[in-house]
Design an enzyme around this catalytic site. Structure first.
Site, PDB file in Angstrom:
ATOM      1  N   ASP A  89       0.797  -1.233   0.000  1.00  0.00           N
ATOM      2  CA  ASP A  89       0.000   0.000   0.000  1.00  0.00           C
ATOM      3  C   ASP A  89       0.831   1.285   0.000  1.00  0.00           C
ATOM      4  OD1 ASP A  89       0.699  -0.887   2.630  1.00  0.00           O
ATOM      5  OD2 ASP A  89      -0.697   0.570   3.482  1.00  0.00           O
ATOM      6  N   GLU A 146      -0.694  -1.900   5.211  1.00  0.00           N
ATOM      7  CA  GLU A 146       0.239  -1.822   6.347  1.00  0.00           C
ATOM      8  C   GLU A 146       0.152  -0.457   7.002  1.00  0.00           C
ATOM      9  OE1 GLU A 146       3.131  -1.067   9.019  1.00  0.00           O
ATOM     10  OE2 GLU A 146       3.197   0.025   7.141  1.00  0.00           O
TER      11      GLU A 146
HETATM   12 ZN   LIG Z   1       5.041   3.705   6.189  1.00  0.00          ZN
HETATM   13 ZN   LIG Z   2       6.487   1.070   5.326  1.00  0.00          ZN
END
Ligand SMILES: [Zn+2]
Ligand SMILES: [Zn+2]
Length: 395
Positions: A89, A146
């Site tokens: 991401d 994440e």
């Molecule tokens: Zn990051």
């Molecule tokens: Zn990262």
């Protein structure tokens, strides 16, 4: 412990193998960079990842934890199973790099190098599929989201480790300020827990010229901001790490008006659950006591984020030995220190043994900066590292 067996091919062969297609991987990295996608919206990215892995012979499962992709490959008839994870991401940041392949998606940017992590793992995946010099099961985990600390948890609750069992799981992050391509390992706590608190001090608004008729939440919050640092200096063991940062303060609108309330936002970091719990007890208690001493009230909303990333000792020693054997001692940073940033791979390490390592991104802008760029020169060595780790683990 000598973990590297004799039948390994010389590192040169892996280098040559990866070098034969590295230009394609770098092009792919630039493409991912140009079309960054936010947490749980990594549809284009996961589609590209899934189709490449299928074309190389992996058994691919999509939609694991939303936009996550899992790919498995068997080599030989070995019993051992290894997992390697990359994140996919991007961040809600307007890119300011002026790169030829800068983001085409306004307000979204790969400012943490997850485009690089994905590319590194794909390079290793391709080489490992072409050579299959391992015996056991290789599982590649391409994780969404994440940056909002949700992707790892979602994949796990979607049965990641039951559906794709692994004996150990590994991940990596590039790190600006560490020499290019140098590896860093930390046993035990490697990255911090992250929690947030929103504290609203409620007083009684009034005229700035008649403070005695009001209860001033601005003064209350000022006293609290100073006092809260005593939690770190007086309530936490001096040998332990704790960070308390007040990152936001909002209240009032005019110089001559005492506002009704003031709102603060805090972030807390720690390397242990003991310290984390200490902060969680002391900060709300201190906010309420400070408020009471001024005749105000404190509404405290303490939100737990995610735990510290705790590397397992055995797997970390193994991972470090592999790097030393593959690259020489000089490419492994000495006394690499834990980082106070956070990483949701922590959740995977609560489920399975493993280790999270760092790879130097050289002298670049920091992570999450609009000027940051992942350095393509670390793709080949980091991919070679994954190859060596897999071939050694599944030897
Ligand atoms: Zn990051
Ligand atoms: Zn990262």
């Amino acid at each position: 412990m000598n973990v590297v067996t004799q039948h390994h091919r010389p590192a040169d062969d892996i280098d040559k193998g990866i070098a034969s297609f590295i230009e394609e991987i770098i092009e792919l990295r630039h493409d991912l960079h140009r079309y960054p996608e936010l947490a749980f919206q990594e549809r284009r990215t996961s589609k590209i990842v899934a189709s490449l892995l299928s074309s190389w012979g992996y058994e691919v499962t999509t939609g694991v934890g939303g936009t996550g992709v899992v790919a498995t490959l068997r080599g030989g008839d070995g019993e051992k199973r290894i997992g390697i994870r990359a994140d996919m991401d991007a961040l809600p940041i307007e890119e300011a790099t002026e790169l030829a392949y800068a983001s085409d998606n306004p307000g979204v940017m790969h400012a943490c190098g997850h485009d690089g992590h994905t590319s590194i793992l794909l390079a290793a995946a391709r080489y490992l599929a072409e050579t299959r010099r391992f015996s056991g099961v290789l599982t590649l985990i391409f994780q969404p989201a994440e940056e909002i600390g949700a992707g790892a948890r979602k994949m796990i609750s979607d049965g990641l480790f039951e559906r794709f069992p692994v004996d150990a799981v590994f991940g990596l992050h590039n790190w600006p300020g560490v020499p290019l391509g140098q590896f860093g390992f930390v046993a035990d706590a490697a990255m911090a827990s992250v929690d947030q608190a929103i504290i609203r001090f409620v007083g009684k608004g009034g005229h700035g010229a008649e403070p005695h008729k009001s209860v001033d939440p601005v003064l209350t919050s000022a006293a609290f901001i100073t006092a809260v640092q005593s939690v770190v200096s007086r309530n936490v063991d001096p040998q332990d790490m704790a960070v308390v940062t007040v990152g936001s303060i909002h209240g009032g609108s005019a110089s001559n008006v005492i506002p009704e309330s003031v709102e603060l936002k805090l972030t807390m970091r720690a390397f242990s659950e003991t310290v984390r719990q200490r902060l969680q007890e002391r900060i709300p208690a201190l906010a309420r006591a400070q408020a009471e001493s001024f005749g105000a009230e404190a509404d405290v909303n303490y939100r737990l984020g995610f735990p510290a990333l705790i590397n397992h000792r055995g797997e970390t020693a193994f991972a470090q030995t592999v790097a030393q054997e593959a690259f020489g001692e000089g490419q492994v940073a000495r006394d690499f220190r834990p980082r106070t940033a956070s990483e949701d791979f922590a959740f995977m390490l609560l489920e399975r043994p493993g280790s999270y390592l760092f790879v130097g991104n050289g002298d670049s802008a920091p992570l999450h900066s609009a000027h940051y760029n992942f350095d393509d020169r670390i793709i080949a060595p980091a991919a070679r590292y994954w190859v060596r780790l897999v071939e050694t683990f599944l030897s």
